[in-house]
Design a protein around this motif. Structure first.
Motif, PDB file in Angstrom:
ATOM      1  N   GLY A 138      15.810-121.943  -7.415  1.00  0.00           N
ATOM      2  CA  GLY A 138      14.828-122.297  -8.436  1.00  0.00           C
ATOM      3  C   GLY A 138      14.277-121.080  -9.154  1.00  0.00           C
ATOM      4  O   GLY A 138      14.072-121.102 -10.380  1.00  0.00           O
ATOM      5  N   ILE A 139      14.047-120.000  -8.413  1.00  0.00           N
ATOM      6  CA  ILE A 139      13.585-118.749  -9.033  1.00  0.00           C
ATOM      7  C   ILE A 139      14.642-118.221  -9.993  1.00  0.00           C
ATOM      8  O   ILE A 139      14.328-117.777 -11.111  1.00  0.00           O
ATOM      9  N   LEU A 140      15.911-118.254  -9.567  1.00  0.00           N
ATOM     10  CA  LEU A 140      17.010-117.802 -10.435  1.00  0.00           C
ATOM     11  C   LEU A 140      17.052-118.617 -11.717  1.00  0.00           C
ATOM     12  O   LEU A 140      17.213-118.060 -12.817  1.00  0.00           O
ATOM     13  N   MET A 141      16.892-119.930 -11.610  1.00  0.00           N
ATOM     14  CA  MET A 141      16.912-120.776 -12.799  1.00  0.00           C
ATOM     15  C   MET A 141      15.740-120.471 -13.729  1.00  0.00           C
ATOM     16  O   MET A 141      15.878-120.504 -14.955  1.00  0.00           O
ATOM     17  N   ALA A 142      14.581-120.178 -13.143  1.00  0.00           N
ATOM     18  CA  ALA A 142      13.399-119.889 -13.961  1.00  0.00           C
ATOM     19  C   ALA A 142      13.528-118.557 -14.689  1.00  0.00           C
ATOM     20  O   ALA A 142      12.988-118.393 -15.785  1.00  0.00           O
ATOM     21  N   ARG A 143      14.244-117.622 -14.097  1.00  0.00           N
ATOM     22  CA  ARG A 143      14.361-116.281 -14.677  1.00  0.00           C
ATOM     23  C   ARG A 143      15.572-116.131 -15.584  1.00  0.00           C
ATOM     24  O   ARG A 143      15.672-115.124 -16.302  1.00  0.00           O
ATOM     25  N   SER A 144      16.490-117.087 -15.558  1.00  0.00           N
ATOM     26  CA  SER A 144      17.708-116.973 -16.356  1.00  0.00           C
ATOM     27  C   SER A 144      18.035-118.311 -17.004  1.00  0.00           C
ATOM     28  O   SER A 144      18.322-119.293 -16.305  1.00  0.00           O
ATOM     29  N   ASP A 145      17.988-118.358 -18.320  1.00  0.00           N
ATOM     30  CA  ASP A 145      18.334-119.589 -19.028  1.00  0.00           C
ATOM     31  C   ASP A 145      19.807-119.943 -18.836  1.00  0.00           C
ATOM     32  O   ASP A 145      20.166-121.118 -18.813  1.00  0.00           O
ATOM     33  N   ARG A 146      20.648-118.926 -18.695  1.00  0.00           N
ATOM     34  CA  ARG A 146      22.068-119.191 -18.476  1.00  0.00           C
ATOM     35  C   ARG A 146      22.274-119.880 -17.123  1.00  0.00           C
ATOM     36  O   ARG A 146      23.003-120.868 -17.028  1.00  0.00           O
ATOM     37  N   ALA A 147      21.627-119.347 -16.089  1.00  0.00           N
ATOM     38  CA  ALA A 147      21.720-119.977 -14.766  1.00  0.00           C
ATOM     39  C   ALA A 147      21.145-121.387 -14.805  1.00  0.00           C
ATOM     40  O   ALA A 147      21.689-122.310 -14.187  1.00  0.00           O
ATOM     41  N   ALA A 195      19.142-133.716  -0.356  1.00  0.00           N
ATOM     42  CA  ALA A 195      17.694-133.532  -0.466  1.00  0.00           C
ATOM     43  C   ALA A 195      17.267-132.240  -1.152  1.00  0.00           C
ATOM     44  O   ALA A 195      16.083-132.082  -1.450  1.00  0.00           O
ATOM     45  N   VAL A 196      18.180-131.318  -1.410  1.00  0.00           N
ATOM     46  CA  VAL A 196      17.774-130.023  -1.938  1.00  0.00           C
ATOM     47  C   VAL A 196      17.429-130.013  -3.434  1.00  0.00           C
ATOM     48  O   VAL A 196      16.636-129.165  -3.878  1.00  0.00           O
ATOM     49  N   PRO A 197      17.973-130.907  -4.288  1.00  0.00           N
ATOM     50  CA  PRO A 197      17.664-130.812  -5.720  1.00  0.00           C
ATOM     51  C   PRO A 197      16.174-130.812  -6.084  1.00  0.00           C
ATOM     52  O   PRO A 197      15.765-130.048  -6.971  1.00  0.00           O
ATOM     53  N   PRO A 198      15.303-131.649  -5.460  1.00  0.00           N
ATOM     54  CA  PRO A 198      13.895-131.624  -5.888  1.00  0.00           C
ATOM     55  C   PRO A 198      13.209-130.270  -5.713  1.00  0.00           C
ATOM     56  O   PRO A 198      12.447-129.852  -6.591  1.00  0.00           O
ATOM     57  N   ILE A 199      13.466-129.579  -4.606  1.00  0.00           N
ATOM     58  CA  ILE A 199      12.806-128.289  -4.398  1.00  0.00           C
ATOM     59  C   ILE A 199      13.312-127.260  -5.409  1.00  0.00           C
ATOM     60  O   ILE A 199      12.551-126.419  -5.890  1.00  0.00           O
ATOM     61  N   ILE A 200      14.586-127.353  -5.787  1.00  0.00           N
ATOM     62  CA  ILE A 200      15.118-126.433  -6.802  1.00  0.00           C
ATOM     63  C   ILE A 200      14.472-126.720  -8.151  1.00  0.00           C
ATOM     64  O   ILE A 200      13.983-125.812  -8.835  1.00  0.00           O
ATOM     65  N   ARG A 201      14.465-127.984  -8.537  1.00  0.00           N
ATOM     66  CA  ARG A 201      13.922-128.354  -9.852  1.00  0.00           C
ATOM     67  C   ARG A 201      12.436-128.003  -9.974  1.00  0.00           C
ATOM     68  O   ARG A 201      11.998-127.451 -10.992  1.00  0.00           O
ATOM     69  N   LEU A 202      11.662-128.323  -8.951  1.00  0.00           N
ATOM     70  CA  LEU A 202      10.218-128.124  -9.054  1.00  0.00           C
ATOM     71  C   LEU A 202       9.833-126.657  -8.881  1.00  0.00           C
ATOM     72  O   LEU A 202       8.801-126.230  -9.401  1.00  0.00           O
ATOM     73  N   THR A 203      10.630-125.874  -8.171  1.00  0.00           N
ATOM     74  CA  THR A 203      10.394-124.425  -8.155  1.00  0.00           C
ATOM     75  C   THR A 203      10.619-123.843  -9.542  1.00  0.00           C
ATOM     76  O   THR A 203       9.802-123.046 -10.046  1.00  0.00           O
ATOM     77  N   ASN A 204      11.708-124.238 -10.173  1.00  0.00           N
ATOM     78  CA  ASN A 204      12.000-123.806 -11.540  1.00  0.00           C
ATOM     79  C   ASN A 204      10.882-124.235 -12.488  1.00  0.00           C
ATOM     80  O   ASN A 204      10.366-123.432 -13.278  1.00  0.00           O
TER      81      ASN A 204
END
Length: 294
Positions: free
Chosen positions: A121-130, A172-181
């Motif tokens: 999620g941090i990677l997604m928040a810091r990189s629009d490409r990711a 179950a992992v997608p929600p934590i990734i999305r909401l961290t982002n």
């Protein structure tokens, strides 16, 4: 256009393609199955340790420990009282051991999902490409029928705890990734500008500004991950995961109404306990942050 005339792959070509893919996957599992099992063996050790700890310890000690954890998260006597009553009823109706196995499974799966999900999620928040690459993958993971996840993990690992954990984590992992982002992206720009004015590096902004402010949203992601892990318990019982899901599966196969309802209600009770506790903790974090910045 007549549907019969719709251009499509011939049945023979389609069959050959399926056979080729299945053969390649079987060859992969035979070649690397043992290696993958050794890589994931620590997960089984951790799960067995937590299960044995919860099952072998005196029930009153486990009950007190869970009540203490709920109090530490929510600081609400109502939630603690509800937790104690629910667990006492679960024990009274003979579902204590299966419930402890389910709690152990959910705890391990949530821990793994958090360890994987927050960095992604941090990677997604810091990189629009990711973000652009990972978002469609998350969409697929959340729309794929849960039973489909069982096929590759069973082919690689067989039946047991480890394939169950892997299938539950994938589900179950997608929600934590999305909401961290989402939480990191929603940090106000003026707060980040103030941090930059004080000479903060990108890492310092992340650790000291973005993650603390995003924590309530991240906790909402943890909450949803726990709920989805519990929802996957019954499905994972099909591949040998012991817990409350197995009696439900047995009730479906043998049409045991009472057995299914009782164990289903136990799953609901555990879900409510986790949900109320994590939600209360998220609200406490929100109030704390508002007091600091308001």
């Amino acid at each position: 256009m007549d549907l019969v005339d719709f251009p499509s792959m011939s049945r023979g070509d389609l069959r050959d393609m399926r056979i080729a893919i299945d053969t390649a996957f079987r060859d992969f599992t035979r070649a690397y199955g043992d290696t993958l099992e050794s890589i994931f063996h620590p997960i089984q050790v951790l799960l067995v340790f937590i299960e044995d700890l919860l099952i072998d310890a005196p029930w009153i000690v486990v009950l007190a420990g869970l009540a203490g954890l709920v109090w530490a998260l929510g600081r609400s006597w109502k939630i603690v009282a509800g937790t104690v009553i629910a667990l006492l009823l679960i024990g009274y109706f003979g579902m204590w051991e299966d419930t402890m196995r389910t709690i152990a499974m959910v705890a391990v799966c949530t821990l793994i999902a958090v360890v994987i999900g927050i960095p992604v999620g941090i990677l997604m928040a810091r990189s629009d490409r990711a973000n652009g690459v990972i978002t469609p993958i998350l969409d697929m993971m959340q729309t794929m029928p849960s039973f489909v996840y069982l096929i590759p993990v069973v082919m690689i690992f067989g039946l047991g705890k480890v394939p169950g954990v892997i299938a539950v984590v994938i589900y179950a992992v997608p929600p934590i990734i999305r909401l961290t982002n989402l939480g990191i992206r929603q940090v106000p720009a003026d707060v980040l500008e103030a941090a930059e004015a004080f000479g903060s590096s990108a890492g310092q902004k992340l650790r000291e500004v973005q993650l603390p402010l995003a924590l309530p949203t991240i906790m909402a992601g943890v909450n949803q991950t726990i709920m989805m892990s519990l929802a996957m318990v019954v499905v994972a019982s099909m591949i040998g995961v012991r817990g409350l899901g197995q009696p439900v599966l047995q009730a479906i196969n043998n049409q045991y109404f009472t057995l299914g309802v009782m164990n289903g209600l136990a799953i609901v009770a555990i879900a409510i306990i986790f949900d109320r506790s994590t939600q209360a903790y998220g609200k406490r974090l929100q109030r704390h942050l508002e007091a600091q910045h308001g």
